[in-house]
Design a protein around this motif. Structure first.
Motif, PDB file in Angstrom:
ATOM      1  N   LEU A  48       2.863  -1.190 -12.086  1.00  0.00           N
ATOM      2  CA  LEU A  48       1.823  -2.180 -12.341  1.00  0.00           C
ATOM      3  C   LEU A  48       2.265  -3.177 -13.409  1.00  0.00           C
ATOM      4  O   LEU A  48       1.962  -4.372 -13.311  1.00  0.00           O
ATOM      5  N   LEU A  49       2.991  -2.698 -14.397  1.00  0.00           N
ATOM      6  CA  LEU A  49       3.490  -3.583 -15.454  1.00  0.00           C
ATOM      7  C   LEU A  49       4.455  -4.611 -14.873  1.00  0.00           C
ATOM      8  O   LEU A  49       4.364  -5.813 -15.169  1.00  0.00           O
ATOM      9  N   LYS A  50       5.383  -4.176 -14.031  1.00  0.00           N
ATOM     10  CA  LYS A  50       6.332  -5.091 -13.388  1.00  0.00           C
ATOM     11  C   LYS A  50       5.595  -6.083 -12.499  1.00  0.00           C
ATOM     12  O   LYS A  50       5.919  -7.268 -12.460  1.00  0.00           O
ATOM     13  N   PHE A  51       4.600  -5.586 -11.777  1.00  0.00           N
ATOM     14  CA  PHE A  51       3.793  -6.416 -10.883  1.00  0.00           C
ATOM     15  C   PHE A  51       3.104  -7.531 -11.669  1.00  0.00           C
ATOM     16  O   PHE A  51       3.171  -8.715 -11.298  1.00  0.00           O
ATOM     17  N   LEU A  52       2.465  -7.188 -12.782  1.00  0.00           N
ATOM     18  CA  LEU A  52       1.759  -8.187 -13.569  1.00  0.00           C
ATOM     19  C   LEU A  52       2.705  -9.147 -14.277  1.00  0.00           C
ATOM     20  O   LEU A  52       2.366 -10.318 -14.482  1.00  0.00           O
ATOM     21  N   ASP A  53       3.878  -8.683 -14.648  1.00  0.00           N
ATOM     22  CA  ASP A  53       4.866  -9.573 -15.262  1.00  0.00           C
ATOM     23  C   ASP A  53       5.217 -10.727 -14.326  1.00  0.00           C
ATOM     24  O   ASP A  53       5.403 -11.861 -14.768  1.00  0.00           O
ATOM     25  N   VAL A  54       5.305 -10.422 -13.029  1.00  0.00           N
ATOM     26  CA  VAL A  54       5.594 -11.461 -12.037  1.00  0.00           C
ATOM     27  C   VAL A  54       4.378 -12.362 -11.833  1.00  0.00           C
ATOM     28  O   VAL A  54       4.477 -13.594 -11.808  1.00  0.00           O
ATOM     29  N   GLN A  55       3.201 -11.752 -11.698  1.00  0.00           N
ATOM     30  CA  GLN A  55       1.985 -12.507 -11.403  1.00  0.00           C
ATOM     31  C   GLN A  55       1.572 -13.433 -12.539  1.00  0.00           C
ATOM     32  O   GLN A  55       0.949 -14.475 -12.321  1.00  0.00           O
ATOM     33  N   ARG A  56       1.932 -13.070 -13.749  1.00  0.00           N
ATOM     34  CA  ARG A  56       1.491 -13.815 -14.933  1.00  0.00           C
ATOM     35  C   ARG A  56       1.898 -15.288 -14.868  1.00  0.00           C
ATOM     36  O   ARG A  56       1.175 -16.154 -15.382  1.00  0.00           O
ATOM     37  N   GLY A  57       3.010 -15.587 -14.251  1.00  0.00           N
ATOM     38  CA  GLY A  57       3.488 -16.962 -14.207  1.00  0.00           C
ATOM     39  C   GLY A  57       3.072 -17.729 -12.967  1.00  0.00           C
ATOM     40  O   GLY A  57       3.502 -18.881 -12.792  1.00  0.00           O
ATOM     41  N   LEU A  58       2.217 -17.148 -12.126  1.00  0.00           N
ATOM     42  CA  LEU A  58       1.819 -17.780 -10.871  1.00  0.00           C
ATOM     43  C   LEU A  58       0.439 -18.418 -10.975  1.00  0.00           C
ATOM     44  O   LEU A  58      -0.335 -18.120 -11.885  1.00  0.00           O
ATOM     45  N   ASP A  59       0.153 -19.301 -10.032  1.00  0.00           N
ATOM     46  CA  ASP A  59      -1.101 -20.046 -10.053  1.00  0.00           C
ATOM     47  C   ASP A  59      -2.205 -19.323  -9.281  1.00  0.00           C
ATOM     48  O   ASP A  59      -1.945 -18.451  -8.441  1.00  0.00           O
ATOM     49  N   PRO A  87       0.831  -1.216   0.000  1.00  0.00           N
ATOM     50  CA  PRO A  87       0.000   0.000   0.000  1.00  0.00           C
ATOM     51  C   PRO A  87       0.857   1.255   0.000  1.00  0.00           C
ATOM     52  O   PRO A  87       1.912   1.310   0.644  1.00  0.00           O
ATOM     53  N   GLN A  88       0.402   2.259  -0.731  1.00  0.00           N
ATOM     54  CA  GLN A  88       1.157   3.497  -0.841  1.00  0.00           C
ATOM     55  C   GLN A  88       0.211   4.681  -0.947  1.00  0.00           C
ATOM     56  O   GLN A  88      -0.967   4.528  -1.266  1.00  0.00           O
ATOM     57  N   LEU A  89       0.733   5.868  -0.696  1.00  0.00           N
ATOM     58  CA  LEU A  89      -0.105   7.058  -0.673  1.00  0.00           C
ATOM     59  C   LEU A  89      -0.581   7.453  -2.061  1.00  0.00           C
ATOM     60  O   LEU A  89      -1.680   7.985  -2.224  1.00  0.00           O
ATOM     61  N   ARG A  90       0.254   7.202  -3.062  1.00  0.00           N
ATOM     62  CA  ARG A  90      -0.096   7.573  -4.423  1.00  0.00           C
ATOM     63  C   ARG A  90      -0.565   6.362  -5.211  1.00  0.00           C
ATOM     64  O   ARG A  90      -0.191   5.228  -4.917  1.00  0.00           O
ATOM     65  N   LYS A  91      -1.383   6.617  -6.228  1.00  0.00           N
ATOM     66  CA  LYS A  91      -1.829   5.547  -7.109  1.00  0.00           C
ATOM     67  C   LYS A  91      -0.613   4.898  -7.769  1.00  0.00           C
ATOM     68  O   LYS A  91       0.299   5.603  -8.215  1.00  0.00           O
ATOM     69  N   PRO A  92      -0.554   3.581  -7.831  1.00  0.00           N
ATOM     70  CA  PRO A  92       0.593   2.914  -8.473  1.00  0.00           C
ATOM     71  C   PRO A  92       0.791   3.385  -9.904  1.00  0.00           C
ATOM     72  O   PRO A  92      -0.173   3.583 -10.644  1.00  0.00           O
ATOM     73  N   SER A  93       2.032   3.579 -10.289  1.00  0.00           N
ATOM     74  CA  SER A  93       2.335   4.012 -11.648  1.00  0.00           C
ATOM     75  C   SER A  93       2.136   2.861 -12.628  1.00  0.00           C
ATOM     76  O   SER A  93       2.132   1.680 -12.241  1.00  0.00           O
ATOM     77  N   GLU A  94       1.982   3.190 -13.900  1.00  0.00           N
ATOM     78  CA  GLU A  94       1.846   2.157 -14.919  1.00  0.00           C
ATOM     79  C   GLU A  94       3.091   1.273 -14.961  1.00  0.00           C
ATOM     80  O   GLU A  94       2.988   0.062 -15.182  1.00  0.00           O
ATOM     81  N   LYS A  95       4.260   1.878 -14.743  1.00  0.00           N
ATOM     82  CA  LYS A  95       5.504   1.103 -14.745  1.00  0.00           C
ATOM     83  C   LYS A  95       5.497   0.065 -13.623  1.00  0.00           C
ATOM     84  O   LYS A  95       5.865  -1.101 -13.838  1.00  0.00           O
ATOM     85  N   GLU A 106      -5.452 -14.156 -19.367  1.00  0.00           N
ATOM     86  CA  GLU A 106      -4.978 -12.775 -19.302  1.00  0.00           C
ATOM     87  C   GLU A 106      -5.029 -12.271 -17.861  1.00  0.00           C
ATOM     88  O   GLU A 106      -5.941 -12.614 -17.104  1.00  0.00           O
ATOM     89  N   VAL A 107      -4.042 -11.465 -17.474  1.00  0.00           N
ATOM     90  CA  VAL A 107      -3.981 -10.950 -16.110  1.00  0.00           C
ATOM     91  C   VAL A 107      -4.279  -9.460 -16.087  1.00  0.00           C
ATOM     92  O   VAL A 107      -4.014  -8.740 -17.044  1.00  0.00           O
ATOM     93  N   VAL A 108      -4.839  -9.028 -14.979  1.00  0.00           N
ATOM     94  CA  VAL A 108      -5.228  -7.627 -14.813  1.00  0.00           C
ATOM     95  C   VAL A 108      -4.964  -7.219 -13.365  1.00  0.00           C
ATOM     96  O   VAL A 108      -5.013  -8.047 -12.452  1.00  0.00           O
TER      97      VAL A 108
END
Length: 207
Positions: free
Chosen positions: A14-25, A4-12, A91-93
Motif C-alpha cells: 500500500l505504501l508503494k501504491f500511494l507513493d505512485v498515486q501521490r504525483g497523479l491527477d 485484486p488478490q486473495l489476501r489483504k494488501p500488505s502495508e508495504k 493528502e492521499v489515502v
C-alpha cells in the motif's frame, strides 16, 4: 488500483501504491463539487446518506473524533490506510475492500476539509469532515464527502455522506449493478459504524 488478490494488501504494498498515486491527477471533472454550491458533473450517479447520531455537543465531539480516526471505514470488509493520514488537502489515502472473495485497494486524495467548529462559518451549525476524490488507482471516478453536523436549532447531530461517481475500470463498468450495491452497502455500513462509535463513546463517558 492494486490488482485484486486473495489476501489483504500488505502495508508495504500500500505504501508503494500511494507513493505512485501521490504525483497523479484527479480522474474526474468538477473537483470540489460536493461542497455547498457545487455543481455535479453530467453523467455521474449522485448518492446521499444521513443518519442521526444523537443530540448535543458531547455527541458532536465524539463524532468528530470518529471521523479523525477514520472510524467510518471500520467495516470489517473495508478499511482506510494509513489511519494516520493528516486531514489536509492533497493528502492521499488507500481504501482496501473485500468483494467477490478478493481484496481491492483504491487511491483517493483529500480535496478539502470542513472545520466549522470554532464559532466561525455557519452560525446555525457546527460541522466537521472532509471530501476525497479518486486518483488513477481507483476503479471509479468521483468524489465523496464525509461530514458530521450539529444543528444548534434542534441540538441534533447527524452523519452525512454525499458522493458522485461513475465507473472507470472496465470491471467496474461490466459489473455496474454489483458496484452500485457495494456502494450502497458501504454507505449503510459506514453510517452504522459511526453510530457505534458515538454510542461507545457515550458509554465510556457514563462509566
Amino acid at each position: 488500483m492494486i490488482n485484486p488478490q486473495l489476501r489483504k494488501p500488505s502495508e508495504k504494498s500500500l505504501l508503494k501504491f500511494l507513493d505512485v498515486q501521490r504525483g497523479l491527477d484527479f480522474t474526474y471533472p468538477g473537483v470540489g463539487a460536493t461542497a455547498p454550491g457545487g455543481e455535479f458533473p453530467a453523467g455521474y450517479a449522485v448518492d446521499r446518506t444521513s443518519i442521526a447520531l444523537g443530540n448535543g455537543r458531547e455527541v458532536f465531539a465524539a463524532a468528530r473524533r470518529g471521523i479523525e480516526a477514520w472510524s467510518q471505514f471500520d467495516l470489517g470488509w473495508c478499511e482506510a490506510w494509513p489511519r494516520s493520514t493528516p486531514f489536509r488537502p492533497g493528502e492521499v489515502v488507500a481504501v482496501a475492500a473485500r468483494s467477490m472473495g478478493m481484496w481491492w485497494a483504491c487511491a483517493a486524495r483529500i480535496v478539502y476539509v470542513v472545520d466549522e467548529t470554532s464559532g466561525q462559518g455557519d452560525a446555525e451549525a457546527m460541522k466537521f469532515g472532509f471530501a476525497y476524490g479518486t486518483l488513477p488507482g481507483h476503479v471509479e471516478r468521483g468524489e465523496e464527502l464525509f461530514l458530521v453536523e450539529w444543528s444548534r436549532a434542534t441540538d441534533a447531530v447527524a452523519y452525512r455522506i454525499l458522493a458522485f461517481s461513475r465507473p472507470r475500470h472496465p470491471l467496474a463498468r461490466l459489473g455496474r449493478p454489483l458496484v452500485r450495491r457495494l456502494q450502497r452497502r458501504f454507505r449503510e455500513d459506514s453510517a452504522a459504524a459511526m453510530l457505534r462509535w458515538v454510542q461507545h463513546a457515550g458509554s465510556a463517558l457514563r462509566a
